[in-house]
Scaffold this motif. Sequence first.
Motif, PDB file in Angstrom:
ATOM      1  N   PRO A  24       0.815  -1.223   0.000  1.00  0.00           N
ATOM      2  CA  PRO A  24       0.000   0.000   0.000  1.00  0.00           C
ATOM      3  C   PRO A  24       0.845   1.269   0.000  1.00  0.00           C
ATOM      4  O   PRO A  24       1.956   1.302   0.544  1.00  0.00           O
ATOM      5  CB  PRO A  24      -0.793  -0.129   1.306  1.00  0.00           C
ATOM      6  N   LEU A  25       0.308   2.312  -0.596  1.00  0.00           N
ATOM      7  CA  LEU A  25       0.921   3.624  -0.516  1.00  0.00           C
ATOM      8  C   LEU A  25       0.686   4.197   0.880  1.00  0.00           C
ATOM      9  O   LEU A  25      -0.397   4.067   1.451  1.00  0.00           O
ATOM     10  CB  LEU A  25       0.300   4.556  -1.566  1.00  0.00           C
ATOM     11  N   GLY A  26       1.707   4.819   1.456  1.00  0.00           N
ATOM     12  CA  GLY A  26       1.566   5.444   2.757  1.00  0.00           C
ATOM     13  C   GLY A  26       1.904   4.547   3.922  1.00  0.00           C
ATOM     14  O   GLY A  26       1.775   4.958   5.084  1.00  0.00           O
ATOM     15  N   ALA A  27       2.346   3.297   3.645  1.00  0.00           N
ATOM     16  CA  ALA A  27       2.680   2.373   4.737  1.00  0.00           C
ATOM     17  C   ALA A  27       3.985   2.790   5.398  1.00  0.00           C
ATOM     18  O   ALA A  27       4.880   3.354   4.758  1.00  0.00           O
ATOM     19  CB  ALA A  27       2.780   0.946   4.206  1.00  0.00           C
ATOM     20  N   GLY A  28       4.101   2.498   6.683  1.00  0.00           N
ATOM     21  CA  GLY A  28       5.325   2.789   7.417  1.00  0.00           C
ATOM     22  C   GLY A  28       6.351   1.681   7.263  1.00  0.00           C
ATOM     23  O   GLY A  28       6.239   0.805   6.393  1.00  0.00           O
ATOM     24  N   GLU A  29       7.351   1.707   8.129  1.00  0.00           N
ATOM     25  CA  GLU A  29       8.407   0.690   8.080  1.00  0.00           C
ATOM     26  C   GLU A  29       7.820  -0.668   8.424  1.00  0.00           C
ATOM     27  O   GLU A  29       7.098  -0.823   9.411  1.00  0.00           O
ATOM     28  CB  GLU A  29       9.522   1.053   9.061  1.00  0.00           C
TER      29      GLU A  29
END
Length: 339
Positions: A120-125
């Motif tokens: 997904p776009l915007g996912a964190g580490e």
Amino acid sequence: MDALRHGWPLAIEGAPPLQPVETAFGELAGKAMLISASRAATLKLANQREAAVPRQPVLMRGAETFDLAAALAVADPALDIANPLKGPFKALPLAWEEQARAALELARMAGVLPAFLVDPLGAGEAVALTAEDVAAYADARRLQIASRARLPVAAAEDARIVAFRSPDDTREHVALVIGEQSSERPPLVRLHSECLTGDILGSLKCDCGPQLDAALHAMAQEAAEGGWGVLLYLRQEGRGIGLINKLRAYRLQDQGFDTVDANTRLGLPDEARDFPTAARMLALLGVKAIRLMTNNPAKVAALEAEGVAVAERVPHALPDNPHNARYLATKRDRSGHIL
């Protein structure tokens, strides 16, 4: 499992990043989702080749990008009535099937809905792991006896309790031994999966509480006649799907679905109990042959597949009540229980 509970993405080696839908937060969006085949069937994807195999992970895309609200509507069957018109969806070829299976199994063990946004776009580490890590976590051979004690119970004042623990798993299984252990006489054995609602709260939706009580008294009677019994109390709520998902299934049952279809709509298996762990517990107790208290021939077969000799299947049926009559009928008609 901790990452899934917190809504953090997973980076399973060999697969794209996977964001758990139920617990995700923030501004996320993805072009594809990973779900289970049973949930795919509910979404009318079972006629597509990539989604036609039961218990197969299914990679799918929609006509539009999935934001969190749209993804949750796909993942959570409680939202089906409010969102009846979903799709169209297309099942896609899955090149990382082993990792997908591991992700869905990890979701089941963590007690969250088995649905992920893919890359997904915007996912964190992302939290890194391998599919082999999931298999190692569930390896029953790591289970060991942690402690023993005398435990007088209402059914048998001379009972003994044995606790089992694995290095990583926080669930602690126990065995209650009633009577004098003897290698010459197979014990009367009952596998009882934890049921908070039935065992503790006296729920009438299942027969778990009465079955537990009746099993202990049957073992006490066995001990009085020179035999012995072993109750394995396994920490696998809801046949292995967890308490929260079990309550979700209850809500679906209130909408008219039986126990099997409720689990299917959740994207979860109807049977996810850990029979290798039960077999390991018996082996650590030095038990090789048993007389198994069960109405389920599949449970006999599952234990025998793990090397346990089942000398006899002992029926363990109890009267129904108005609240669990359909539940027991489903056990009989769809799960093969002898009732």
